[in-house]
Design an enzyme around this catalytic site. Structure first.
Site, PDB file in Angstrom:
ATOM      1  N   HIS A 200       0.834  -1.208   0.000  1.00 17.64           N
ATOM      2  CA  HIS A 200       0.000   0.000   0.000  1.00 17.64           C
ATOM      3  C   HIS A 200       0.860   1.246   0.000  1.00 17.64           C
ATOM      4  CE1 HIS A 200       0.318   1.169   4.353  1.00 17.64           C
ATOM      5  NE2 HIS A 200       0.545  -0.124   4.525  1.00 17.64           N
ATOM      6  N   ASP A 217       6.171   1.969   6.665  1.00 17.84           N
ATOM      7  CA  ASP A 217       4.760   1.577   6.467  1.00 17.84           C
ATOM      8  C   ASP A 217       4.060   2.545   5.525  1.00 17.84           C
ATOM      9  OD1 ASP A 217       2.289   0.443   6.729  1.00 17.84           O
ATOM     10  OD2 ASP A 217       1.943   1.103   8.779  1.00 17.84           O
ATOM     11  N   GLU A 251      -5.225   1.543   2.286  1.00 13.20           N
ATOM     12  CA  GLU A 251      -5.140   0.324   3.117  1.00 13.20           C
ATOM     13  C   GLU A 251      -5.398   0.665   4.575  1.00 13.20           C
ATOM     14  OE1 GLU A 251      -2.925  -2.476   5.861  1.00 13.20           O
ATOM     15  OE2 GLU A 251      -2.610  -0.345   5.528  1.00 13.20           O
ATOM     16  N   GLU A 252      -4.882   1.816   4.985  1.00 10.92           N
ATOM     17  CA  GLU A 252      -4.893   2.184   6.408  1.00 10.92           C
ATOM     18  C   GLU A 252      -6.290   2.485   6.949  1.00 10.92           C
ATOM     19  OE1 GLU A 252      -2.441   1.809   8.261  1.00 10.92           O
ATOM     20  OE2 GLU A 252      -0.547   2.239   7.256  1.00 10.92           O
ATOM     21  N   ASP A 279       4.343  -5.312   2.961  1.00 12.29           N
ATOM     22  CA  ASP A 279       3.965  -4.169   3.788  1.00 12.29           C
ATOM     23  C   ASP A 279       4.926  -4.134   4.971  1.00 12.29           C
ATOM     24  OD1 ASP A 279       2.789  -2.184   5.278  1.00 12.29           O
ATOM     25  OD2 ASP A 279       0.875  -3.226   5.590  1.00 12.29           O
ATOM     26  N   HIS A 361       2.911   4.628  11.902  1.00 12.28           N
ATOM     27  CA  HIS A 361       1.748   5.523  12.103  1.00 12.28           C
ATOM     28  C   HIS A 361       2.144   6.764  12.926  1.00 12.28           C
ATOM     29  CE1 HIS A 361      -1.048   1.746  11.612  1.00 12.28           C
ATOM     30  NE2 HIS A 361      -0.258   1.972  10.572  1.00 12.28           N
TER      31      HIS A 361
HETATM   32  N1  BES Z   1       1.487  -2.207   8.120  1.00 11.57           N
HETATM   33  C1  BES Z   1       0.337  -2.277   8.966  1.00 11.57           C
HETATM   34  C2  BES Z   1       0.036  -3.669   9.440  1.00 11.57           C
HETATM   35  C3  BES Z   1       0.925  -4.264  10.452  1.00 11.57           C
HETATM   36  C4  BES Z   1       1.348  -3.520  11.531  1.00 11.57           C
HETATM   37  C5  BES Z   1       1.267  -5.596  10.357  1.00 11.57           C
HETATM   38  C6  BES Z   1       2.150  -4.120  12.479  1.00 11.57           C
HETATM   39  C7  BES Z   1       2.042  -6.177  11.307  1.00 11.57           C
HETATM   40  C8  BES Z   1       2.488  -5.432  12.368  1.00 11.57           C
HETATM   41  C9  BES Z   1      -0.877  -1.795   8.203  1.00 11.57           C
HETATM   42  O1  BES Z   1      -0.609  -0.726   7.362  1.00 11.57           O
HETATM   43  C10 BES Z   1      -1.949  -1.380   9.174  1.00 11.57           C
HETATM   44  O2  BES Z   1      -1.766  -0.493   9.961  1.00 11.57           O
HETATM   45  N2  BES Z   1      -3.073  -2.072   9.112  1.00 11.57           N
HETATM   46  C11 BES Z   1      -4.207  -1.801   9.961  1.00 11.57           C
HETATM   47  C12 BES Z   1      -5.326  -2.743   9.624  1.00 11.57           C
HETATM   48  C13 BES Z   1      -6.244  -2.251   8.562  1.00 11.57           C
HETATM   49  C14 BES Z   1      -7.252  -3.317   8.279  1.00 11.57           C
HETATM   50  C15 BES Z   1      -6.909  -0.954   8.925  1.00 11.57           C
HETATM   51  C16 BES Z   1      -3.895  -2.088  11.405  1.00 11.57           C
HETATM   52  O3  BES Z   1      -3.123  -3.033  11.653  1.00 11.57           O
HETATM   53  O4  BES Z   1      -4.466  -1.423  12.256  1.00 11.57           O
HETATM   54 ZN    ZN Z   2       1.097  -0.915   6.343  1.00 12.95          ZN
END
Ligand code: BES
Ligand code: ZN
Length: 480
Positions: A200, A217, A251-252, A279, A361
């Protein structure tokens, strides 16, 4: 007078109810997490329905933030759904329509030549460009600009390589103003079978007023994918299956971009042999290098294949690195969208879950914190191994050539050809060396002609004439 007051009232009421509605979204999430969050936010969350694994929910923006904030410690996520119906529909488990693919490792020489070319500096360059947009939040113009500029970057690479069989396209979405971009390398033999890799390009901050340069990220994933494309172009790789590289929007905010794309592929019946997500590739937080996520929605076969590739290509020598396994516990990234629609999906991750980059984040997710691209280089290598072995180089057959269809001969380093059935013209001539690499490609529009090959070295070649009618004729020739 009375009429206009009523009208104003109606307009006001509509505006108020719209404003309220827009603060709530439909989503699906882990069933147990839904119960947990409902106890935390009883008034801001409705559980519409649930099955053994997932719940369809109606949640406020505050709850989505709370879910996000818990990610590093607890691990719940949510998948945005555009309506109540879509949320409920998503609960019905999609039967995997798994395309049978031969997960074999046969391209040793070519893969190793590609691995030698991976350049960490190029990955760093792209991460730095992406972090300079500031927060690439899906509603900000900077996010859209980052996508359009990535498309231009890919287009420039493709035209510099002179490839007419590779294209990019923008995918516009319904549920976000941010577009996604897709690069397609047409498969030469079985173009209807797809091998896809993506990441993403949006970023997010929590608390939401913070900056989110999103270097790890997920500028790291996009930069890693871009470097893989550069290497494949440098080697003039022509796959058997169609390869797609995707940079997803939004994605976020609940896998919005990848969900719409995977849904369209599923509705169109596209055969996706395998999907791999990159990712976060640039932060080494654990003892091993790459961690394969083994959440139940991922494909065991595809995971096994990725581990076999690393055993084979990265067990020792110049490209050696190590791997382990971990779990996300939820649909933590875009691969979950592909798994949702029944496709084989995998997500190799930068660290054991919980030991990943602590700055994601946040304003601290910069290249300065990552320091180098040693870690991302390993992902680029695994990605190349995956794309080349899963999509395979073009299969060259000399059996489809009929002496009755075409005459060719070589004289004075000039290839002469004459189609016997002049009802069709030759549209394209391609020439391959014995290693299967395309060394010449030209658009033609005639039934006979000659092509000068004086700059070619002596040796054995294979010519492929693509006719107007879609048939192609392949013939070996010797240049001396
Ligand atoms: N890169 C993250 C996912 C992640 C974070 C995987 C830490 C493993 C460890 C991704 O961009 C993210 O923040 N995803 C969201 C979920 C999405 C469905 C909104 C999250 O994890 O809150
Ligand atoms: Zn991510």
């Amino acid at each position: 007078m009375k009429k206009s007051i009523t009208l104003i009232l109606i307009l006001l009421l509509t505006a108020v109810s719209f404003a309220q509605d827009s603060k709530f979204i439909y989503a699906t999430m882990d069933a147990a997490d839904a119960v947990y969050f409902k106890t935390l936010h009883p008034d801001e969350m409705t559980i519409l329905a649930s099955n053994d694994y997932q719940a369809a929910v109606f949640i406020s923006e505050e709850v989505t933030h709370s879910i996000h904030d818990n990610v590093t410690t607890h691990g719940p996520g949510y998948i945005f759904r555009s309506s109540k119906e879509k949320a409920l529909e998503a609960l019905e488990r999609v039967e995997p329509k798994k395309l049978l693919i031969d997960y074999t490792i046969t391209e040793d020489a070519f893969v190793n030549e590609c691995l030698d070319l991976v350049d960490g500096q190029k990955i760093e360059d792209v991460i730095r460009v992406l972090e300079d947009y500031g927060t690439r939040y899906h509603t900000r113009p900077q996010a859209e600009q980052a996508v359009l500029d990535l498309q231009t970057r890919w287009d420039n690479m493709i035209s510099a390589a002179g490839r007419t069989d590779i294209h990019t396209r923008i995918f516009t979405h319904v549920n976000t103003p941010m577009p996604s971009v897709i690069l397609t390398i047409d498969g030469a033999n079985t173009p209807d079978e797809f091998v896809i890799i993506g990441g993403h390009i949006d970023s997010t901050a929590s608390p939401s007023d913070d900056d989110a340069p999103g270097a790890d990220d997920d500028a790291s994933g996009i930069a890693t994918l871009t470097e893989m494309v550069r290497v494949l172009l440098a080697k003039n790789f022509v796959p058997n299956r169609t390869i797609e590289v995707m940079a997803f929007a939004a994605e976020e905010v609940g896998l919005v971009g990848s969900d719409e794309i995977a849904a369209k592929y599923a509705v169109d019946g596209v055969d996706v042999a395998a999907y791999v997500q990159f990712d976060m590739t640039a932060y080494k937080g654990s003892a091993e290098d790459i961690y394969i996520t083994t959440d139940p929605y991922n494909s065991t076969e595809l995971n096994d294949f990725l581990m076999e590739l690393m055993d084979h290509y990265n067990g020792s020598g110049a490209h050696a690195f190590t791997y382990g396994t971990t779990i996300c516990n939820y649909g933590c990234s875009d691969h979950a969208s592909w798994a949702n629609y029944g496709y084989n999906a995998a997500f190799p991750f930068e660290a054991a879950f919980g030991e990943h980059n602590p700055n994601i984040h946040r304003a601290g997710d910069t290249f300065a914190f990552l320091n180098n691209t040693d870690h991302a280089v390993k992902f680029a290598k695994l990605g190349l191994e995956f794309l080349i072995e899963a999509a395979k180089p073009q299969i060259l057959s000399v059996e489809d050539f009929s002496e009755l269809a075409m005459n060719i001969y070589v004289k004075n380093k000039t290839l002469n050809y004459q189609l016997k059935n002049t009802a069709s013209n030759v549209k394209q001539l391609e020439i391959f060396n014995v290693a299967g690499q395309k060394v010449f490609s030209d658009a033609l529009n005639n039934a006979s002609g000659e092509v000068k090959l004086e700059h070619f070295s002596q040796g054995f070649y294979i010519s492929k004439f693509v006719l107007e009618n879609g048939h192609s004729l392949t013939q070996k020739f010797i240049l001396n």
